[in-house]
Design a protein around this motif. Structure first.
Motif, PDB file in Angstrom:
ATOM      1  N   VAL A  34       0.839  -1.209   0.000  1.00  0.00           N
ATOM      2  CA  VAL A  34       0.000   0.000   0.000  1.00  0.00           C
ATOM      3  C   VAL A  34       0.870   1.253   0.000  1.00  0.00           C
ATOM      4  O   VAL A  34       0.535   2.264  -0.630  1.00  0.00           O
ATOM      5  N   ASN A  35       1.998   1.188   0.676  1.00  0.00           N
ATOM      6  CA  ASN A  35       2.875   2.355   0.779  1.00  0.00           C
ATOM      7  C   ASN A  35       3.495   2.751  -0.552  1.00  0.00           C
ATOM      8  O   ASN A  35       4.027   3.863  -0.679  1.00  0.00           O
ATOM      9  N   THR A  36       3.474   1.866  -1.538  1.00  0.00           N
ATOM     10  CA  THR A  36       4.020   2.217  -2.845  1.00  0.00           C
ATOM     11  C   THR A  36       3.082   3.133  -3.623  1.00  0.00           C
ATOM     12  O   THR A  36       3.470   3.693  -4.637  1.00  0.00           O
ATOM     13  N   SER A  37       1.832   3.276  -3.141  1.00  0.00           N
ATOM     14  CA  SER A  37       0.885   4.162  -3.801  1.00  0.00           C
ATOM     15  C   SER A  37       1.334   5.613  -3.615  1.00  0.00           C
ATOM     16  O   SER A  37       1.717   6.017  -2.516  1.00  0.00           O
ATOM     17  N   PRO A  38       1.294   6.432  -4.678  1.00  0.00           N
ATOM     18  CA  PRO A  38       1.789   7.810  -4.574  1.00  0.00           C
ATOM     19  C   PRO A  38       0.903   8.721  -3.724  1.00  0.00           C
ATOM     20  O   PRO A  38       1.358   9.726  -3.203  1.00  0.00           O
ATOM     21  N   GLU A  39      -0.396   8.371  -3.583  1.00  0.00           N
ATOM     22  CA  GLU A  39      -1.283   9.242  -2.799  1.00  0.00           C
ATOM     23  C   GLU A  39      -1.357   8.729  -1.354  1.00  0.00           C
ATOM     24  O   GLU A  39      -1.183   7.544  -1.103  1.00  0.00           O
ATOM     25  N   SER A  89      -4.869   6.052   0.620  1.00  0.00           N
ATOM     26  CA  SER A  89      -5.069   4.603   0.715  1.00  0.00           C
ATOM     27  C   SER A  89      -4.525   4.063   2.027  1.00  0.00           C
ATOM     28  O   SER A  89      -5.109   3.168   2.640  1.00  0.00           O
ATOM     29  N   ASN A  90      -3.399   4.619   2.477  1.00  0.00           N
ATOM     30  CA  ASN A  90      -2.802   4.180   3.735  1.00  0.00           C
ATOM     31  C   ASN A  90      -3.731   4.463   4.908  1.00  0.00           C
ATOM     32  O   ASN A  90      -3.926   3.613   5.789  1.00  0.00           O
TER      33      ASN A  90
END
Length: 202
Positions: A131-136, A139-140
């Motif tokens: 999840v942490n790879t998401s740029p926004e 989501s976290n």
């Protein structure tokens, strides 16, 4: 409680401790302190959770975890620190719940609790890394809040219906682990399509 219900309660509590050890400890301790949870004779060992010192430490841990778990990569560092603490906490909770005079039961419940908490922790830590790879950042926060709600709800269900809670918690943990492997395979396939392996020149 029947032996099967005791084992289910120990398993579900330990699984939830792999997600939110401090929250599980705090809610259980407060429930006993305020009379929400009436412990049967075979669960009197859990009464230590209502100790003011234990409640204070659990409250501080819950407060810190609530915010640390919602900040990308801080949550991964928090999970790394708790790779030993959560399984050990889950093992101790399981041991207190089973509370058998038989040494074989004590060892078995300790291993059950530690293994269940480690399984939940591993699934959580792996999923959150992806999840942490998401740029926004949203989501976290959404995933972390969902874990908070699921932990509280399943803990309440564990007290009312331990077997159902254990099955649901185990299903969620297995789902999170499957999602980790599925996401990693998808990411690996995506990288391979972008950067195909070069064939050696003749």
């Amino acid at each position: 409680m029947t032996p099967v219900e005791l084992i289910a309660l120990a398993a579900s509590t330990s699984l939830l401790a792999g997600w939110r050890l401090y929250l599980v400890t705090l809610i259980t301790g407060l429930g006993m302190k305020l009379g929400w949870i009436a412990l049967p004779d075979n669960l009197q060992a859990l009464e230590v959770l209502s100790n003011y010192w234990v409640l204070g430490i659990a409250a501080v841990g819950t407060f810190a975890e609530f915010f640390a778990d919602k900040i990308a990569w801080v949550d991964s560092a928090w999970d790394a620190i708790h790779s030993v603490i959560r399984p050990l906490g889950g093992a101790m909770l399981s041991l207190a719940i089973v509370d058998s005079a038989d040494p074989a039961w004590q060892v078995g419940s300790f291993l059950l609790g530690g293994g269940a908490a480690f399984l939940a922790h591993a699934g959580k830590a792996g999923a959150r890394t992806l999840v942490n790879t998401s740029p926004e950042p949203f989501s976290n926060v959404i995933v972390s809040t969902a874990e908070d709600v699921a932990t509280g709800g399943l803990l309440a269900l564990a007290i009312a219906n331990p077997i159902a809670a254990a099955l649901i918690a185990l299903g969620l943990v297995l789902l999170s682990i499957w999602l980790v492997f599925a996401a990693r395979r998808a990411l690996r396939n995506f990288i391979d399509r972008i950067n195909p392996p070069r064939t050696p020149a003749a």
